[in-house]
Design a protein around this motif. Sequence first.
Motif, mmCIF file in Angstrom:
data_model
loop_
_atom_site.group_PDB
_atom_site.id
_atom_site.type_symbol
_atom_site.label_atom_id
_atom_site.label_comp_id
_atom_site.label_asym_id
_atom_site.label_seq_id
_atom_site.Cartn_x
_atom_site.Cartn_y
_atom_site.Cartn_z
ATOM 1 N N ASN A 1 67.734 32.059 21.872
ATOM 2 C CA ASN A 1 67.672 33.344 21.818
ATOM 3 C C ASN A 1 67.362 33.720 20.250
ATOM 4 O OD1 ASN A 1 70.499 33.253 22.958
ATOM 5 N ND2 ASN A 1 70.318 34.767 21.227
ATOM 6 N N LEU B 1 58.268 34.087 21.175
ATOM 7 C CA LEU B 1 59.489 34.484 20.667
ATOM 8 C C LEU B 1 59.325 36.148 20.135
ATOM 9 C CD1 LEU B 1 60.828 31.621 18.524
ATOM 10 C CD2 LEU B 1 61.980 32.557 20.895
ATOM 11 N N ASN C 1 74.296 41.131 21.889
ATOM 12 C CA ASN C 1 73.335 40.383 20.949
ATOM 13 C C ASN C 1 74.222 39.317 20.007
ATOM 14 O OD1 ASN C 1 72.509 43.326 20.946
ATOM 15 N ND2 ASN C 1 70.589 42.102 20.952
ATOM 16 N N GLY D 1 61.716 37.158 22.490
ATOM 17 C CA GLY D 1 62.993 37.116 21.765
ATOM 18 C C GLY D 1 63.777 35.863 22.217
ATOM 19 N N PHE D 2 63.156 35.244 23.164
ATOM 20 C CA PHE D 2 63.927 34.076 23.864
ATOM 21 C C PHE D 2 62.855 33.128 24.508
ATOM 22 C CE2 PHE D 2 64.140 37.714 26.661
ATOM 23 C CZ PHE D 2 63.662 37.134 27.793
ATOM 24 N N HIS E 1 71.649 39.745 26.013
ATOM 25 C CA HIS E 1 71.820 38.656 26.956
ATOM 26 C C HIS E 1 72.711 38.977 27.784
ATOM 27 C CE1 HIS E 1 72.898 36.754 23.163
ATOM 28 N NE2 HIS E 1 73.728 35.965 23.927
ATOM 29 N N VAL F 1 62.202 33.083 32.535
ATOM 30 C CA VAL F 1 61.896 32.856 31.154
ATOM 31 C C VAL F 1 61.168 31.766 30.826
ATOM 32 C CG1 VAL F 1 63.392 32.124 29.144
ATOM 33 C CG2 VAL F 1 64.368 33.570 30.921
ATOM 34 N N LEU G 1 68.367 37.343 30.277
ATOM 35 C CA LEU G 1 68.299 38.021 29.036
ATOM 36 C C LEU G 1 67.037 38.889 29.253
ATOM 37 C CD1 LEU G 1 67.557 34.361 28.681
ATOM 38 C CD2 LEU G 1 67.876 35.046 26.606
ATOM 39 N N SER H 1 66.189 40.392 18.168
ATOM 40 C CA SER H 1 67.586 40.008 18.571
ATOM 41 C C SER H 1 67.502 40.155 20.309
ATOM 42 C CB SER H 1 68.715 40.544 18.042
ATOM 43 O OG SER H 1 69.917 40.049 18.369
ATOM 44 N N ALA H 2 67.804 39.142 21.139
ATOM 45 C CA ALA H 2 67.691 39.236 22.379
ATOM 46 C C ALA H 2 69.085 39.524 23.154
ATOM 47 C CB ALA H 2 67.106 37.843 23.019
#
Length: 352
Positions: A264, A42, A225, A46-47, A282, A10, A243, A279-280
């Motif tokens: 996230n 992002l 999510n 998304g994170f 995870h 990440v 993620l 929207s991540a």
Amino acid sequence: MAQPFAERTVPTIDLSIFTAESLQQIPNEQRVKIGKCLVETLHRFGFIKITGHGVPKRDIDEALAWTKILFDLPLEEKMKAPHPPGPMPHRGYSSIGKEKVYSQSDVGNHKESGNVGQSLRKTSDFKESYEIGSEQDPVQQNIWLPEDVLPGFRGYMTGLYDRLVGVSKTILEAIAIGLSLDAEDHSEFIKLISDQHCQLRLLHYPEVTKEKLRNELLARLPAHNDWGTITLLFQDDHGGLELKDPHSQVFLSAEPEEGALVLNIGDMLQRFTNDYFVSALHRVAVPDPDAVPESGIPARYSIPFFVAPDFSHTIATLDRFITADSPPKYDPVRFDQYGSLVSKYQYQDKDL
């Protein structure tokens, strides 16, 4: 700047330029540059992991130490602040297996069972949690342990909640700068955080023996999510958070990094930006038992902070994200109504 992205990791960005005491001495173009880098990352993933967010490592360690002290209490003591039946109000202590986390695709996969809630719970979530909100929240009142059970806990956690509201506003301001929002759009954007309706969560994933992994069907935190605006996560040194890269569809490991939090994107910011931010998905996965040492999986502690708007706020896509190439994807929705829909199977009366 964001560190170069390596496969299956990440990316990280340093936001200290937004938290420095002498902000007036920092050229605005530098803040814009970092804000755009944050937004681009992002948008891509998304994170992201963030350092320089304003919470020193010693304070993160202190918060995690309080979390461990809480969950080390005997069960009968923790049950003096029990989470109520049903998903609302989402406050107080939930013992191992009481809460079920799931994705909307999980719901679809279980619809033919005849009882979605029971079907989802065939795989138990091996974790315990404690939910805390603002002391001024008019919708969900906090449920506290008696002061003599854990002296100082309430005062510390209310202070931590207020502090993380401030951290969240700083990060959202960096995103707003990176998006180059004008005054009108900015006024709508900042409605995505309410001082009174965010949520502080304390989590404990107990250690799992190799034998238990082999013989029982269990989960730690299934893929899902978050349905708020953004989530900030502080975690201990054991890691485990993954993620999903929305492009490669590969889960990336958010390895612990000294002083870093993990951010996230949640459903509300996805809807607000018409999927510019996604929207991540995870999870905290359960590893293959054959890959686990004989000692098993160690305990894990983490502290997510869920940023959310007022419960009655209606989230609508900002006009600037609607174009001929990107028509509107979402109808306006009230935050409380959306939350009730996506969390309806989170708790079941008979399980509490």
